[in-house]
Design a protein around this motif. Structure first.
Motif, PDB file in Angstrom:
ATOM      1  N   ALA A 184       0.833  -1.206   0.000  1.00 57.93           N
ATOM      2  CA  ALA A 184       0.000   0.000   0.000  1.00 57.93           C
ATOM      3  C   ALA A 184       0.870   1.260   0.000  1.00 57.93           C
ATOM      4  CB  ALA A 184      -0.930  -0.008   1.209  1.00 57.93           C
ATOM      5  N   LYS A 185       1.934   1.259   0.811  1.00 53.69           N
ATOM      6  CA  LYS A 185       2.838   2.421   0.840  1.00 53.69           C
ATOM      7  C   LYS A 185       3.485   2.648  -0.519  1.00 53.69           C
ATOM      8  CE  LYS A 185       3.925   1.701   5.714  1.00 53.69           C
ATOM      9  NZ  LYS A 185       4.906   1.084   6.620  1.00 53.69           N
ATOM     10  N   ALA A 186       3.864   1.546  -1.173  1.00 51.06           N
ATOM     11  CA  ALA A 186       4.445   1.663  -2.510  1.00 51.06           C
ATOM     12  C   ALA A 186       3.424   2.238  -3.489  1.00 51.06           C
ATOM     13  CB  ALA A 186       4.935   0.298  -2.995  1.00 51.06           C
ATOM     14  N   GLY A 187       2.170   1.849  -3.325  1.00 57.52           N
ATOM     15  CA  GLY A 187       1.113   2.393  -4.166  1.00 57.52           C
ATOM     16  C   GLY A 187       0.936   3.885  -3.959  1.00 57.52           C
ATOM     17  N   VAL A 188       0.983   4.323  -2.700  1.00 53.71           N
ATOM     18  CA  VAL A 188       0.878   5.742  -2.394  1.00 53.71           C
ATOM     19  C   VAL A 188       2.047   6.498  -3.027  1.00 53.71           C
ATOM     20  CG1 VAL A 188       0.979   7.454  -0.539  1.00 53.71           C
ATOM     21  CG2 VAL A 188      -0.470   5.430  -0.291  1.00 53.71           C
ATOM     22  N   ASP A 189       3.239   5.921  -2.909  1.00 56.91           N
ATOM     23  CA  ASP A 189       4.425   6.550  -3.505  1.00 56.91           C
ATOM     24  C   ASP A 189       4.297   6.683  -5.024  1.00 56.91           C
ATOM     25  OD1 ASP A 189       5.552   6.754  -1.019  1.00 56.91           O
ATOM     26  OD2 ASP A 189       6.847   4.986  -1.223  1.00 56.91           O
TER      27      ASP A 189
END
Length: 316
Positions: A184-189
């Motif tokens: 999810a964090k990678a998606g936000v990035d």
């Protein structure tokens, strides 16, 4: 560990990921508890620890006289196919897969249509033009969620960008919130400001990561809006609770038992999106109106949402 009471009670077997995963398994448990509350009955239940336990658990419950036996999860096909013929007088109900036997009711859901509606809401909410998806185990059923979600998002915004990830390729993927949160964090990035988690217990990591990032998540199976109020945009609810409650009522009696296939979709309120006090401020009247319009058109047959599991493709 077995919990429950007398022989000949019904039995519920949860899939991997735990009874209290706040998602799929917990919906099954809640349905059984509702049945118990309404009828005064009692039920046996079992949390699987590994795939190897499936046949053993079925034979153990059937041998004790449990009836009906309700299983939640798509991985029951082989075990139930083997055991159902050995206990022809036992009624079995399986959710999320299809087993063709005279003493088996198979219940599946139109996850793709419910996912379409939350895809519409995600695209309309997104300010970045990018939305994401974090699935649990990389299997056709979860691709069915993603493909429906992607179709809905594209319908609402043809220019929307989609980021698709899965937590793993083994059953451990259902109970790995750390990896799911990292995805999810990678998606936000990468620009996603709304991410749909269809990952069982792993999805809790997505909900937490999106809350931490000040972005939005979408829950799955159970209404998960309450887990991160103000951050969970909505939840794609799949009424596993209703399916289990009905199964415990109907399958206990041969006269009301429905062998064969039962499909629960938008028209039956088998799937949908959740609105409550935890998320209603996040959804504008225009967003709700759009989702309801798409819902009506899907039910009427004016929009056909492609089901990934029919041909292993997602036409976008």
């Amino acid at each position: 560990m077995l919990t429950g009471a007398a022989l000949a009670d019904p039995a519920v077997i949860y899939d991997l990921g735990g009874k209290f995963d706040k998602s799929f398994n917990e919906a099954a448990y809640n349905g059984a508890e509702e049945w118990k509350k309404e009828t005064g009955g009692s039920f046996l239940d079992l949390e699987l620890q590994n795939d190897a336990q499936r046949e053993q658990a079925l034979r153990r419950f059937a041998g004790q006289g449990a009836n009906p036996i309700v299983m939640a999860g798509f991985s029951w096909t082989a075990a139930l196919t083997a055991v159902a013929t050995e206990f022809p007088d036992t009624n079995f109900v399986v959710i999320d897969t299809v087993v063709d036997a005279p003493n088996v009711q198979s219940i599946i859901f139109d996850e793709h249509t419910g996912s379409y509606l939350v895809g519409v809401l995600a695209a309309l909410k997104s300010e970045t033009g990018t939305v994401g998806f974090v699935g649990g185990m990389d299997v056709p059923l979860i691709h069915k969620f993603y493909c429906g979600y992607a179709q809905g998002a594209k319908a609402a915004n043809p220019d929307i960008k989609l980021i698709e990830n899965y937590t793993g390729t083994t059953p451990a993927a259902w109970n790995d919130p750390v990896t799911a949160g990292e995805l999810a964090k990678a998606g936000v990035d990468a620009g996603a400001d709304v991410i749909f988690a269809a990952a069982g217990g792993s999805g809790l990591g997505v909900l937490q990561a999106m809350k931490d990032a000040g972005k939005f998540s979408i829950g799955v199976d159970s209404n998960q809006n309450y887990l991160q109020p103000g951050s969970v945009l909505t939840s794609m609810v799949k009424r596993v609770d209703v399916a289990v409650k009905n199964a415990l009522t109907e399958a206990a009696d041969d006269a009301t038992f429905k062998p064969g296939l039962t499909v629960l979709g938008l028209a039956q309120d088998g799937v949908g999106y959740a609105v409550d006090d935890n998320n209603k401020a996040l959804l504008t009247p225009e967003m709700i109106a759009a989702a309801e319009d798409y819902k009506a058109k899907i039910i009427a047959g004016e929009i056909e949402v492609h089901d990934y599991t029919t041909d292993s493709t997602c036409p976008l």
